[in-house]
Scaffold this motif. Structure first.
Motif: not given
Length: 785
Positions: A774-785
Motif C-alpha cells: 500500500q501507499w503509506r505516509l508515516d510520521l514518527y520519531l527516532d530514525a537513523i537518518l
C-alpha cells in the motif's frame, strides 16, 4: 607538564568537568553564610560535623586555605583546551545538537587585564554554517571561552563562581550552591576522612593527600555531595569529585518561576514539556603541583542532564590546562619558572607582563610560526564578575584559520591527552557511588495525572482514550516508591503498577508488581505519545497487545544515563485482549471503518528473563555512527489450567550504520537485522514486521513468525545539520526458519524527510509486492537518518 611539575595520579581517583551549566540551567555558584549560634569561640564548628578527628583537622586546614587570598602568583601563561557537547536523548542514540572545541593561550596577570590568544575554535549546531556563509554570524560571537582561571579564586568550582561578593550569599532570585568550605557550612554538611594517598616526586620527595567526604545533612538542591582531596600541610584542595545532592527543578527551586507558575504564566505550556529540571551528575576537578611550589589547574569535567518533559538534554564539558610559565613573588623578588615543552610552533611563552594593550599587540608579533605569518587583531570582552576587568582577545584576521587550526582538541566523545580518560570517568562515578545517600527530610512526594505529564494520556485500539495518574514518594536514601495506573474508557479495564526503585550513580534497580496492558515489543513505543497520535488521528495503531499480571525485577543504567542495557526477570500471567475502540478522527464519517484486530494471544502463565544491550558509537551527526541492538529472552510457560509446560528462547540482533559521503553533504544509512526462536513460543512472542520501524510500505504485522530477517538502505542529502531528504528501500521476511525463501521477501521503497538527524521523520512509502502492499505516509520519531 615537564619533569618539574607533577599532577597527582593516585590509584583510586582521577578528574574532570566545567562551564556548561549555562547551557542547561540558571545555576550560579554561592555559599552558605549560616553560622549556627551558641558555639564555643575556641571550637567554631558543630560537635557532630566531623565523623572522625582526621576529618576535623583536614577541614580546618582546607577552610583556612580557601579563605586566604593567594597573591604569590603574579602571572602565568597557559595553553587551555576546552570542548563541549549538548545532545538530545532518544532510545536509539544521543543526537548531538551543539558541540564546540576551542584552544587558546592565556596570559593572566595579577594587576592587568588578561590577554587571550585564540588559537582555534570550531562550533557545530543546526543552521550555523548557513548563517556564517550568509554573513549573519561571526565565529567570535559564539566563542564559549570566557576567561582563564584566576589564582586566589574558588578552586572547588574551577572559576565557575562569577560573584563579586567577598562572602557568597544565598540568592532569592538565582540558584546557588552551599559551599562546603564556607563559614557555617558545618551546619549543612558532615565530613568524614577517607583514604590517604601518597605520590612519589622526583628527588625522593613524597606528597600526601587525604580524602575528605562531604555529606549533606539532608538532600537539598542547594547542597553538594562528594569527595575532596586535601594536602594536609597546606590545606590545598588538590582534587574534587562531587554532584548535586538533589535534582534541580526550576518550578520548585526558583522563586520567581514559582510565582509565575502560580499566576498561570505557563498554563499553555503542554504537560509534554514539563517539568523543567537539571541534574548536575558530576563535576571533577584536578590540580597539579607546578615546580613543587604552587597548585594550578590541570583539568575539569562537568556532566549533567537538562530536561523539559519528554525532552532530555545531556550536556558535558572538558577543560585541560597546560601551564607554560609561572611568575611568583618570594621575599619581594619576582621569579619566573619556565614550564613549557617548547614544541608548540606558535611559540611557548616564557614571561609576559602586559601593562598596556600596545605592549600586548607588540608581543603578539613574536607568536608567528616559521612559515607564513599570522595577522592578529584585538577585541575586548568583559569578564563577568572579574572585578570589572576585560579580556583582551587576540584573534587571527583570517577567520577561516581558527576552524582549521592544528591546535584544536578532538570532540569530547574521543579520548585525548590531557583530558580524563574513560577509565578516569568510571573511577569518578565509583567515588560518588561509595558515598552514603543523603537523608531525605520527611517523605517528599509528587502526584500527577492527565495532562500534567506526557506519559499519562494515551490512545490505542484496546483501551481507547486512557487517562493515567502517578504518585512518587522518596522514602529515604536512594529509594523511591511509585504507584501508577490507567483507566481505559473503551475496555473499562484499569491498569495498575507499584514500583520500589533503588537508584544510585551506578545503576537503577526496580522491583515491581503490576496488572497492566503490555505491548509485544516494549521498546516499540506503542503505548507512548507518538503511537497514540497516530492511532487517534489516522486510525493506525502499530502495536500488538496482551494483559500481564505479575511481578518483575529490572536492572538498568542510572537515571540520566543513556538506556544502553536492561535486564528483566519476571513471573506473570498473560491474558488475551481484543480491539475495543473504533474511533479515529480522519475516519469519523466512515461508518464501515474499524481498527484492525489485535493478535490472537494465548492465556498463559510465564516465568523468564530478558536482556537487551544497545551500544552506540559516534556522536558527530556529520560523521560515521554505528549502533547495535542485541536482545535475548528465555522463559517457561504453561496455558491456564494445564499441567504441561513449554520452554522457549529467542534472540535478535540489529546493526545500524550511518556514514558521510562527499564531505558530509550526503549520508548513507543502513540497517540489517535478524532474529529467531527455539522451542515453542506462544503467539504473542512472535516477531512482527510492518510499518515505519521495520518495513515501510506495508501495514503493521503484515508478516510474523518465530524468525525474521530485514534490512533497509537509504541515501540522504543533509542540509547543515537541520534536516535531510532521502530515498530508501526496505526488505523483510518473517516465518518458520526452515521455510525461508527469497520469493517470500517483501520490498518497499519511498522518499522521506527528517529534522535534527532523524529526530523527527516523515516517509512516503509504497510496497512493491504482496497482497497487502500500500501507499503509506508515516510520521514518527527516532530514525537513523
Amino acid at each position: 607538564m615537564n619533569g618539574s611539575s607533577r599532577a597527582l595520579r593516585p590509584t583510586r581517583m582521577k578528574a574532570r568537568g566545567w562551564q556548561v551549566l549555562r547551557l542547561a540551567a540558571p545555576l550560579a555558584v554561592a555559599a552558605s553564610p549560616f553560622a549556627p549560634p551558641g558555639l564555643d569561640a575556641q571550637d567554631p564548628y558543630r560537635p557532630d560535623a566531623f565523623v572522625d578527628p582526621t576529618a576535623r583537622l583536614l577541614y580546618t586546614a582546607a577552610a583556612e586555605n580557601w579563605g586566604a587570598l593567594d597573591e604569590s602568583i603574579l602571572r602565568y601563561t597557559a595553553r587551555i583546551d576546552q570542548r563541549i557537547a549538548a545532545a538530545i536523548r532518544t532510545p536509539l542514540k544521543d543526537r548531538v545538537l551543539y558541540r564546540n572545541e576551542t584552544a587558546v593561550r592565556a596570559f593572566w596577570d595579577q594587576d592587568y587585564d588578561a590577554v587571550v590568544q585564540v588559537l582555534g575554535t570550531r562550533s557545530q549546531y543546526p543552521g550555523r554554517s548557513i548563517a556564517v556563509r550568509e554573513g549573519d554570524l561571526d565565529w567570535l560571537e559564539d566563542l564559549p571561552f570566557d576567561k582563564p582561571f584566576e589564582p586566589g579564586g574558588d578552586r572547588l568550582f574551577f572559576g565557575l563562581n562569577d560573584s563579586d561578593e567577598p562572602n557568597y550569599q544565598p540568592d532569592d532570585e538565582d540558584f546557588w550552591f552551599a559551599h562546603p568550605l564556607a563559614s557555617g557550612a558545618d551546619s549543612l554538611y558532615r565530613f568524614q576522612s577517607g583514604d590517604t594517598l601518597t605520590l612519589s616526586l622526583p628527588g625522593g620527595r613524597q606528597l600526601r593527600t587525604v580524602q575528605l567526604d562531604v555529606i549533606p545533612r539532608r538532600a537539598d538542591v542547594h547542597r553538594i555531595t562528594g569527595s575532596l582531596w586535601i594536602e594536609p600541610e597546606s590545606g590545598a584542595l588538590v582534587r574534587a569529585v562531587f554532584r548535586l545532592s538533589q535534582q534541580f527543578d526550576a518550578m520548585r527551586d526558583v522563586p520567581e518561576l514559582q510565582e509565575e507558575e502560580e499566576a498561570g504564566e505557563f498554563k499553555y505550556v503542554p504537560g509534554l514539556f514539563k517539568p523543567w529540571t537539571f541534574d548536575l551528575t558530576m563535576i571533577a576537578v584536578d590540580y597539579a603541583l607546578w615546580d613543587f611550589r604552587t597548585w594550578l589547574p590541570r583539568s575539569m569535567r562537568l556532566e549533567g542532564e537538562a530536561a523539559a518533559g519528554i525532552l532530555k538534554f545531556p550536556v558535558s564539558m572538558d577543560v585541560a590546562y597546560q601551564i607554560e610559565s609561572v611568575t611568583m613573588a618570594e621575599n619581594g623578588v619576582e621569579e619566573t619558572v619556565d614550564l613549557s615543552v617548547g614544541s608548540d610552533p606558535s611559540g611557548a611563552v616564557r614571561d609576559v607582563h602586559f601593562k598596556t594593550r600596545a605592549e600586548a599587540m607588540a608581543f603578539i608579533a613574536q607568536l608567528l610560526s616559521d612559515g607564513e605569518p599570522v595577522a592578529y587583531e584585538q577585541m575586548s570582552r568583559q569578564e563577568p564578575g572579574a572585578r570589572g576587568r576585560e579580556s583582551l582577545l587576540l584573534v587571527p584576521e583570517e577567520r577561516s584559520q581558527v576552524a582549521e587550526s592544528p591546535y584544536l582538541p578532538p570532540p569530547i566523545w574521543e579520548e585525548a591527552e590531557g583530558f580524563p580518560s574513560d577509565e578516569d570517568l568510571e573511577e569518578f562515578v565509583r567515588t560518588l557511588a561509595d558515598l552514603p545517600a543523603p537523608r531525605v527530610e520527611g517523605i517528599p512526594w509528587s502526584a500527577n495525572w492527565g495532562w500534567a505529564r506526557p506519559d499519562l494520556i494515551r490512545y490505542n485500539r484496546i483501551e481507547g482514550p486512557a487517562i493515567g495518574g502517578r504518585l512518587e514518594a522518596a522514602i529515604g536514601g536512594p529509594y523511591t516508591l511509585g504507584a501508577s495506573g490507567f483507566f481505559g474508557f473503551a475496555n473499562l479495564d484499569p491498569s495498575l503498577r507499584l514500583d520500589l526503585e533503588r537508584s544510585t550513580v551506578l545503576r537503577t534497580l526496580t522491583l515491581g508488581a503490576y496488572r497492566e496492558l503490555q505491548a509485544t515489543d516494549p521498546r516499540g513505543g506503542y503505548l507512548g505519545f507518538g503511537n497514540s497520535v497516530d492511532a487517534f488521528f489516522f486510525g493506525r495503531d502499530n502495536g500488538e497487545y496482551y494483559r500481564a499480571t505479575g511481578a518483575d525485577l529490572t536492572w538498568a543504567p542510572p537515571v540520566g544515563a543513556r538506556e544502553s542495557f536492561e535486564f528483566r526477570a519476571y513471573a506473570e500471567r498473560q491474558d488475551a485482549v481484543e480491539t475495543e475502540a473504533g474511533f479515529a478522527l480522519f475516519h469519523a464519517f466512515d461508518g464501515g471503518w474499524d481498527f484492525r484486530p489485535n493478535v490472537a494471544s494465548t492465556d498463559l502463565e510465564e516465568v523468564g528473563g530478558e536482556l537487551r544491550m544497545s551500544p552506540w558509537w559516534g556522536g558527530d551527526p556529520m560523521g560515521a555512527q554505528v549502533g547495535l541492538d542485541l536482545y535475548g529472552q528465555g522463559a517457561r510457560w504453561r496455558t491456564i489450567r494445564a499441567d504441561t509446560t513449554s520452554d522457549y528462547a529467542r534472540a535478535s540482533a540489529v546493526l545500524r550504520i550511518a556514514v558521510p559521503l562527499v564531505g558530509g553533504a550526503w549520508r548513507v544509512g543502513m540497517e540489517a537485522g535478524a532474529g529467531t526462536s527455539w522451542g515453542a513460543p506462544p503467539p504473542q512472542r512472535a516477531w512482527f514486521l510492518g510499518s515505519a520501524s521495520t518495513l515501510r510500505g506495508y501495514p503493521p504485522s503484515v508478516v510474523s513468525g518465530p524468525s525474521f530477517t530485514r534490512g533497509r538502505l537509504e541515501l540522504a542529502r543533509v542540509f547543515d545539520g537541520i534536516g535531510s531528504v532521502s530515498t530508501f528501500g526496505d526488505v523483510g521476511w518473517a516465518g518458520q526458519r526452515d521455510a525461508f525463501s527469497g520469493d517470500d521477501l517483501l520490498y518497499g521503497v519511498g522518499v522521506g524527510g527528517s529534522l535534527l538527524d532523524g529526530l523527527f521523520r516523515m516517509d512516503l512509502s509504497r510496497g512493491l509486492n504482496g497482497s497487502l502492499r500500500q501507499w503509506r505516509l508515516d510520521l514518527y520519531l527516532d530514525a537513523i537518518l
